[in-house]
Design a protein around this motif. Structure first.
Motif, PDB file in Angstrom:
ATOM      1  N   ILE A  93       0.839  -1.205   0.000  1.00  0.00           N
ATOM      2  CA  ILE A  93       0.000   0.000   0.000  1.00  0.00           C
ATOM      3  C   ILE A  93       0.875   1.256   0.000  1.00  0.00           C
ATOM      4  O   ILE A  93       0.363   2.363   0.187  1.00  0.00           O
ATOM      5  CB  ILE A  93      -0.964   0.018   1.211  1.00  0.00           C
ATOM      6  CG1 ILE A  93      -0.195  -0.013   2.539  1.00  0.00           C
ATOM      7  CG2 ILE A  93      -1.952  -1.134   1.126  1.00  0.00           C
ATOM      8  CD1 ILE A  93      -1.078   0.182   3.763  1.00  0.00           C
ATOM      9  N   SER A  94       2.169   1.068  -0.231  1.00  0.00           N
ATOM     10  CA  SER A  94       3.094   2.201  -0.154  1.00  0.00           C
ATOM     11  C   SER A  94       2.836   3.233  -1.254  1.00  0.00           C
ATOM     12  O   SER A  94       3.216   4.404  -1.103  1.00  0.00           O
ATOM     13  CB  SER A  94       4.544   1.720  -0.226  1.00  0.00           C
ATOM     14  OG  SER A  94       4.809   1.085  -1.473  1.00  0.00           O
ATOM     15  N   GLY A  95       2.202   2.815  -2.339  1.00  0.00           N
ATOM     16  CA  GLY A  95       1.934   3.748  -3.425  1.00  0.00           C
ATOM     17  C   GLY A  95       0.708   4.612  -3.209  1.00  0.00           C
ATOM     18  O   GLY A  95       0.459   5.545  -3.984  1.00  0.00           O
ATOM     19  N   LEU A  96      -0.058   4.313  -2.172  1.00  0.00           N
ATOM     20  CA  LEU A  96      -1.241   5.112  -1.878  1.00  0.00           C
ATOM     21  C   LEU A  96      -0.851   6.435  -1.226  1.00  0.00           C
ATOM     22  O   LEU A  96       0.190   6.517  -0.562  1.00  0.00           O
ATOM     23  CB  LEU A  96      -2.177   4.356  -0.936  1.00  0.00           C
ATOM     24  CG  LEU A  96      -2.820   3.070  -1.469  1.00  0.00           C
ATOM     25  CD1 LEU A  96      -3.631   2.398  -0.356  1.00  0.00           C
ATOM     26  CD2 LEU A  96      -3.721   3.377  -2.664  1.00  0.00           C
ATOM     27  N   PRO A  97      -1.690   7.461  -1.369  1.00  0.00           N
ATOM     28  CA  PRO A  97      -1.440   8.692  -0.605  1.00  0.00           C
ATOM     29  C   PRO A  97      -1.378   8.375   0.884  1.00  0.00           C
ATOM     30  O   PRO A  97      -2.087   7.472   1.362  1.00  0.00           O
ATOM     31  CB  PRO A  97      -2.654   9.566  -0.946  1.00  0.00           C
ATOM     32  CG  PRO A  97      -3.149   9.042  -2.263  1.00  0.00           C
ATOM     33  CD  PRO A  97      -2.855   7.570  -2.246  1.00  0.00           C
ATOM     34  N   ASP A  99      -2.578   9.648   3.502  1.00  0.00           N
ATOM     35  CA  ASP A  99      -3.818   9.700   4.285  1.00  0.00           C
ATOM     36  C   ASP A  99      -4.775   8.552   3.965  1.00  0.00           C
ATOM     37  O   ASP A  99      -5.794   8.398   4.630  1.00  0.00           O
ATOM     38  CB  ASP A  99      -4.524  11.048   4.096  1.00  0.00           C
ATOM     39  CG  ASP A  99      -4.887  11.318   2.633  1.00  0.00           C
ATOM     40  OD1 ASP A  99      -4.364  10.599   1.745  1.00  0.00           O
ATOM     41  OD2 ASP A  99      -5.693  12.232   2.377  1.00  0.00           O
ATOM     42  N   GLU A 100      -4.453   7.737   2.965  1.00  0.00           N
ATOM     43  CA  GLU A 100      -5.315   6.597   2.618  1.00  0.00           C
ATOM     44  C   GLU A 100      -4.751   5.266   3.128  1.00  0.00           C
ATOM     45  O   GLU A 100      -5.445   4.249   3.111  1.00  0.00           O
ATOM     46  CB  GLU A 100      -5.498   6.514   1.101  1.00  0.00           C
ATOM     47  CG  GLU A 100      -6.252   7.695   0.499  1.00  0.00           C
ATOM     48  CD  GLU A 100      -6.406   7.568  -1.009  1.00  0.00           C
ATOM     49  OE1 GLU A 100      -6.193   6.439  -1.535  1.00  0.00           O
ATOM     50  OE2 GLU A 100      -6.712   8.587  -1.662  1.00  0.00           O
ATOM     51  N   ARG A 101      -3.519   5.267   3.558  1.00  0.00           N
ATOM     52  CA  ARG A 101      -2.875   4.004   3.929  1.00  0.00           C
ATOM     53  C   ARG A 101      -3.503   3.385   5.169  1.00  0.00           C
ATOM     54  O   ARG A 101      -3.668   2.164   5.246  1.00  0.00           O
ATOM     55  CB  ARG A 101      -1.374   4.217   4.151  1.00  0.00           C
ATOM     56  CG  ARG A 101      -0.629   4.562   2.881  1.00  0.00           C
ATOM     57  CD  ARG A 101       0.832   4.845   3.154  1.00  0.00           C
ATOM     58  NE  ARG A 101       1.462   5.499   2.007  1.00  0.00           N
ATOM     59  CZ  ARG A 101       2.645   6.072   2.041  1.00  0.00           C
ATOM     60  NH1 ARG A 101       3.362   6.064   3.163  1.00  0.00           N
ATOM     61  NH2 ARG A 101       3.135   6.660   0.962  1.00  0.00           N
ATOM     62  N   ALA A 102      -3.848   4.210   6.170  1.00  0.00           N
ATOM     63  CA  ALA A 102      -4.443   3.676   7.402  1.00  0.00           C
ATOM     64  C   ALA A 102      -5.761   2.972   7.104  1.00  0.00           C
ATOM     65  O   ALA A 102      -6.036   1.885   7.642  1.00  0.00           O
ATOM     66  CB  ALA A 102      -4.647   4.790   8.422  1.00  0.00           C
ATOM     67  N   ASP A 103      -6.580   3.561   6.230  1.00  0.00           N
ATOM     68  CA  ASP A 103      -7.856   2.933   5.866  1.00  0.00           C
ATOM     69  C   ASP A 103      -7.632   1.640   5.097  1.00  0.00           C
ATOM     70  O   ASP A 103      -8.340   0.652   5.304  1.00  0.00           O
ATOM     71  CB  ASP A 103      -8.711   3.894   5.027  1.00  0.00           C
ATOM     72  CG  ASP A 103      -9.290   5.048   5.854  1.00  0.00           C
ATOM     73  OD1 ASP A 103      -9.319   4.924   7.098  1.00  0.00           O
ATOM     74  OD2 ASP A 103      -9.699   6.058   5.250  1.00  0.00           O
ATOM     75  N   ALA A 104      -6.650   1.639   4.206  1.00  0.00           N
ATOM     76  CA  ALA A 104      -6.357   0.431   3.423  1.00  0.00           C
ATOM     77  C   ALA A 104      -5.879  -0.687   4.330  1.00  0.00           C
ATOM     78  O   ALA A 104      -6.269  -1.854   4.165  1.00  0.00           O
ATOM     79  CB  ALA A 104      -5.312   0.743   2.353  1.00  0.00           C
ATOM     80  N   ARG A 131       3.030  -3.975   3.151  1.00  0.00           N
ATOM     81  CA  ARG A 131       4.147  -3.016   3.055  1.00  0.00           C
ATOM     82  C   ARG A 131       3.572  -1.609   3.010  1.00  0.00           C
ATOM     83  O   ARG A 131       2.884  -1.239   2.059  1.00  0.00           O
ATOM     84  CB  ARG A 131       4.972  -3.287   1.800  1.00  0.00           C
ATOM     85  CG  ARG A 131       6.190  -2.381   1.641  1.00  0.00           C
ATOM     86  CD  ARG A 131       6.950  -2.748   0.362  1.00  0.00           C
ATOM     87  NE  ARG A 131       8.235  -2.096   0.267  1.00  0.00           N
ATOM     88  CZ  ARG A 131       8.431  -0.915  -0.343  1.00  0.00           C
ATOM     89  NH1 ARG A 131       7.406  -0.292  -0.919  1.00  0.00           N
ATOM     90  NH2 ARG A 131       9.636  -0.385  -0.387  1.00  0.00           N
ATOM     91  N   GLU A 132       3.811  -0.844   4.075  1.00  0.00           N
ATOM     92  CA  GLU A 132       3.347   0.543   4.117  1.00  0.00           C
ATOM     93  C   GLU A 132       4.403   1.487   3.543  1.00  0.00           C
ATOM     94  O   GLU A 132       4.087   2.485   2.900  1.00  0.00           O
ATOM     95  CB  GLU A 132       3.005   0.949   5.544  1.00  0.00           C
ATOM     96  CG  GLU A 132       2.410   2.355   5.644  1.00  0.00           C
ATOM     97  CD  GLU A 132       2.139   2.750   7.075  1.00  0.00           C
ATOM     98  OE1 GLU A 132       0.965   2.779   7.467  1.00  0.00           O
ATOM     99  OE2 GLU A 132       3.128   3.022   7.807  1.00  0.00           O
ATOM    100  N   SER A 133       5.670   1.165   3.806  1.00  0.00           N
ATOM    101  CA  SER A 133       6.789   1.945   3.263  1.00  0.00           C
ATOM    102  C   SER A 133       8.025   1.061   3.280  1.00  0.00           C
ATOM    103  O   SER A 133       7.970  -0.099   3.716  1.00  0.00           O
ATOM    104  CB  SER A 133       7.023   3.206   4.107  1.00  0.00           C
ATOM    105  OG  SER A 133       7.589   2.867   5.356  1.00  0.00           O
ATOM    106  N   GLY A 134       9.139   1.599   2.853  1.00  0.00           N
ATOM    107  CA  GLY A 134      10.370   0.822   2.844  1.00  0.00           C
ATOM    108  C   GLY A 134      10.848   0.427   4.225  1.00  0.00           C
ATOM    109  O   GLY A 134      11.607  -0.530   4.364  1.00  0.00           O
TER     110      GLY A 134
END
Length: 201
Positions: A93-97, A99-104, A131-134
């Motif tokens: 989900i790292s490619g999401l904005p 503010d959308e990652r928590a919901d995803a 994967r939220e980020s690296g």
């Protein structure tokens, strides 16, 4: 059974009988005995090594390869399979904005929690790596209570991360006491005396 996919056949413990009954009682409702844990993992992660560690757990512990068969037999049994495929999903989900990652993430966790296990199909556990980020991942570990309890789950997770650190080398871990040994001890107990003791308690 040398050429079979079946490694062993074991009876169920009394508690497992109860879990099986409740799981089969109503397929239309959420199974209360699906247990989910979510871990935030900070730092650089080797996802392939973590997946290999989880697969090593399945090879190491025969009881994790148990399916619970009950149809058209007198008593339910645990069917221990020689090999099972690790249920593992990787979601990025790292490619999401931001503010959308928590919901995803929350939706992924909720969807996984709602997914029932088919008790006749091993293994009764699964992993989702998000994967939220690296440098930030979430590991979602879901299992059925018929397989693991509050004592064994932390031990299993300690082993998972130990295997991750040592390249999935199970030889470095302590010897596994076979579940068959516990079942042999349990069936040697005086069942009538146990029922009487529990009634008194």
């Amino acid at each position: 059974m040398r050429n079979s996919q079946i490694e062993d056949l074991l009876p169920l413990s009394p508690l497992q009988h109860g879990f099986l009954f409740h799981a089969l009682y109503d397929h239309e409702v959420q199974d209360s005995y699906v247990v989910q844990m979510v871990f935030a993992l900070d730092g650089v992660l080797d996802a392939a090594a973590l997946q290999a560690a989880a697969q090593a757990l399945l090879r190491r512990h025969a009881s994790l390869r148990a399916a619970f068969v009950h149809h058209k037999i007198k008593e339910p049994v645990q069917v221990i399979q020689r090999e099972v495929e690790l249920p593992w999903r990787a979601i990025d989900i790292s490619g999401l904005p931001a503010d959308e990652r928590a919901d995803a993430l929350a939706q992924t966790i909720a969807d996984d929690q709602q997914q029932r296990f088919e008790l006749t199909r091993a293994p009764l556990l699964r992993f989702v790596l998000v994967r939220e980020s690296g440098t930030r991942h979430y590991l979602v570990f879901t299992s059925h209570h018929i397989l693991l309890d509050g004592w064994s789950s932390p031990i299993l997770l300690q082993e998972l991360f130990a295997l991750y650190r040592n390249g999935a080398d199970a030889q470095a871990l302590p010897r596994v006491t076979p579940y068959r040994d516990y079942m042999r001890w349990l069936t040697s107990r005086d069942a009538a005396a146990a029922r009487s003791a529990w009634r008194d308690a």
